[in-house]
Design an enzyme around this catalytic site. Structure first.
Site, PDB file in Angstrom:
ATOM      1  N   LYS A 255      40.002  38.228  46.659  1.00 56.41           N
ATOM      2  CA  LYS A 255      40.485  39.931  46.895  1.00 56.41           C
ATOM      3  C   LYS A 255      39.825  40.032  48.481  1.00 56.41           C
ATOM      4  O   LYS A 255      38.763  40.670  48.326  1.00 56.41           O
ATOM      5  CB  LYS A 255      39.857  40.727  46.048  1.00 56.41           C
ATOM      6  CG  LYS A 255      40.681  41.637  45.420  1.00 56.41           C
ATOM      7  CD  LYS A 255      39.956  42.796  44.744  1.00 56.41           C
ATOM      8  CE  LYS A 255      39.911  42.716  43.299  1.00 56.41           C
ATOM      9  NZ  LYS A 255      39.295  43.863  42.532  1.00 56.41           N
TER      10      LYS A 255
ATOM     11  N   VAL B 205      41.822  44.001  38.367  1.00 52.75           N
ATOM     12  CA  VAL B 205      42.960  43.121  37.439  1.00 52.75           C
ATOM     13  C   VAL B 205      42.007  42.804  36.130  1.00 52.75           C
ATOM     14  O   VAL B 205      40.807  42.543  36.200  1.00 52.75           O
ATOM     15  CB  VAL B 205      43.261  41.990  38.280  1.00 52.75           C
ATOM     16  CG1 VAL B 205      44.367  42.453  39.210  1.00 52.75           C
ATOM     17  CG2 VAL B 205      42.260  40.973  38.871  1.00 52.75           C
TER      18      VAL B 205
ATOM     19  N   ASP C 110      35.186  39.041  45.083  1.00 54.23           N
ATOM     20  CA  ASP C 110      35.791  40.360  45.694  1.00 54.23           C
ATOM     21  C   ASP C 110      35.052  40.627  46.738  1.00 54.23           C
ATOM     22  O   ASP C 110      35.315  40.479  48.085  1.00 54.23           O
ATOM     23  CB  ASP C 110      35.537  41.367  44.475  1.00 54.23           C
ATOM     24  CG  ASP C 110      35.940  42.956  44.823  1.00 54.23           C
ATOM     25  OD1 ASP C 110      36.690  42.924  45.692  1.00 54.23           O
ATOM     26  OD2 ASP C 110      35.670  43.782  44.147  1.00 54.23           O
TER      27      ASP C 110
HETATM   28  P1  5GP Z   1      31.832  40.661  43.860  1.00 55.99           P
HETATM   29  O1  5GP Z   1      32.230  41.831  44.466  1.00 55.99           O
HETATM   30  O2  5GP Z   1      30.335  40.577  44.086  1.00 55.99           O
HETATM   31  O3  5GP Z   1      32.604  39.474  44.507  1.00 55.99           O
HETATM   32  O4  5GP Z   1      32.428  40.483  42.456  1.00 55.99           O
HETATM   33  C1  5GP Z   1      31.383  40.730  41.497  1.00 55.99           C
HETATM   34  C2  5GP Z   1      32.289  40.829  40.180  1.00 55.99           C
HETATM   35  O5  5GP Z   1      32.827  41.717  40.036  1.00 55.99           O
HETATM   36  C3  5GP Z   1      33.124  39.521  39.786  1.00 55.99           C
HETATM   37  O6  5GP Z   1      32.491  38.384  39.555  1.00 55.99           O
HETATM   38  C4  5GP Z   1      33.928  39.942  38.851  1.00 55.99           C
HETATM   39  O7  5GP Z   1      33.136  39.845  37.477  1.00 55.99           O
HETATM   40  C5  5GP Z   1      33.994  41.451  38.989  1.00 55.99           C
HETATM   41  N1  5GP Z   1      35.261  41.961  39.533  1.00 55.99           N
HETATM   42  C6  5GP Z   1      35.460  41.929  40.941  1.00 55.99           C
HETATM   43  N2  5GP Z   1      36.750  42.476  41.160  1.00 55.99           N
HETATM   44  C7  5GP Z   1      37.204  42.417  39.844  1.00 55.99           C
HETATM   45  C8  5GP Z   1      38.393  42.788  39.281  1.00 55.99           C
HETATM   46  O8  5GP Z   1      39.625  43.088  39.849  1.00 55.99           O
HETATM   47  N3  5GP Z   1      38.636  42.816  37.917  1.00 55.99           N
HETATM   48  C9  5GP Z   1      37.535  42.277  37.142  1.00 55.99           C
HETATM   49  N4  5GP Z   1      37.825  42.347  35.680  1.00 55.99           N
HETATM   50  N5  5GP Z   1      36.247  42.141  37.694  1.00 55.99           N
HETATM   51  C10 5GP Z   1      36.121  42.121  38.888  1.00 55.99           C
END
Ligand code: 5GP
Length: 177
Positions: free
Chosen positions: A128, A150, A100
């Site tokens: 994303k 999601v 994300d």
């Molecule tokens: P980051 O923002 O550091 O790339 O993502 C951090 C964590 O947030 C991911 O590993 C995941 O656990 C959670 N995450 C990010 N986007 C989503 C989403 O759309 N759904 C869910 N369930 N978790 C998310």
């Protein structure tokens, strides 16, 4: 559980087709190399289990567990379960469920890089890109998805919905409830 779903973004069959495609790409790219898969707990667990069986190479598998400190604390990641095996001089492919902002993966990659792997790449099921804060190199991507929260196929909302076979959005009243 299915009653809480707003819409299915990626049906189970499409996930399995992407897993087969990624498995074939990884099999081609790592032919002749001892590949070490590294799953990020807990979200990538189903992805790791399916993808490892789609790779026609003698791979080894380990897991790393991470958690962020909370929804309002960005980029502060804690390792809850460290690797069981050393990755020094090994060809490591990190398997992630979703990228994300990129902060979590960036933290993991920095930590792993200090341990001297022979190579270090990433395969994520979902990407994303809209909310990316830190650029992280993604060698393999299953799907690019829009900026929506999601669940399913390993991804949770308050630790639930990980066992859904598809990727979906939740009804607003479920997210707010
Ligand atoms: P980051 O923002 O550091 O790339 O993502 C951090 C964590 O947030 C991911 O590993 C995941 O656990 C959670 N995450 C990010 N986007 C989503 C989403 O759309 N759904 C869910 N369930 N978790 C998310």
């Amino acid at each position: 559980m299915h009653d809480d779903i707003q819409s299915i973004l990626i049906p189970a069959e499409q996930i399995q087709a992407a897993v087969a495609r990624l498995g074939a790409d990884i099999t081609r790219d790592y032919a002749g190399v001892d590949l070490h898969l590294l799953g990020v707990l807990r979200g990538a667990a189903p992805f790791v289990c399916d993808l490892m069986r789609a790779i026609a190479l003698p791979v080894t598998v380990d897991f790393i567990g991470v958690t962020s400190y909370g929804p309002n604390v960005r980029g502060v990641v804690r390792i809850t379960k460290d690797l069981d095996e050393s990755i020094t001089n090994r060809h490591v492919l990190v398997l992630e469920g979703i990228v994300d902002t990129g902060l979590t993966l960036s933290y993991i990659l920095r930590s792993l890089a200090t341990r001297g792997p022979a190579s270090l790449k990433v395969c994520t099921l979902l990407n994303k890109p809209a909310r990316r804060i830190i650029d992280v190199p993604l060698a393999y991507v299953g799907f690019e998805i829009p900026d929506e929260f999601v669940v399913g196929y390993g991804l949770d909302w308050r630790q639930k919905y990980r066992n859904l076979p598809y990727i979906a959005t939740l009804k607003p009243e479920v997210l707010m409830g």
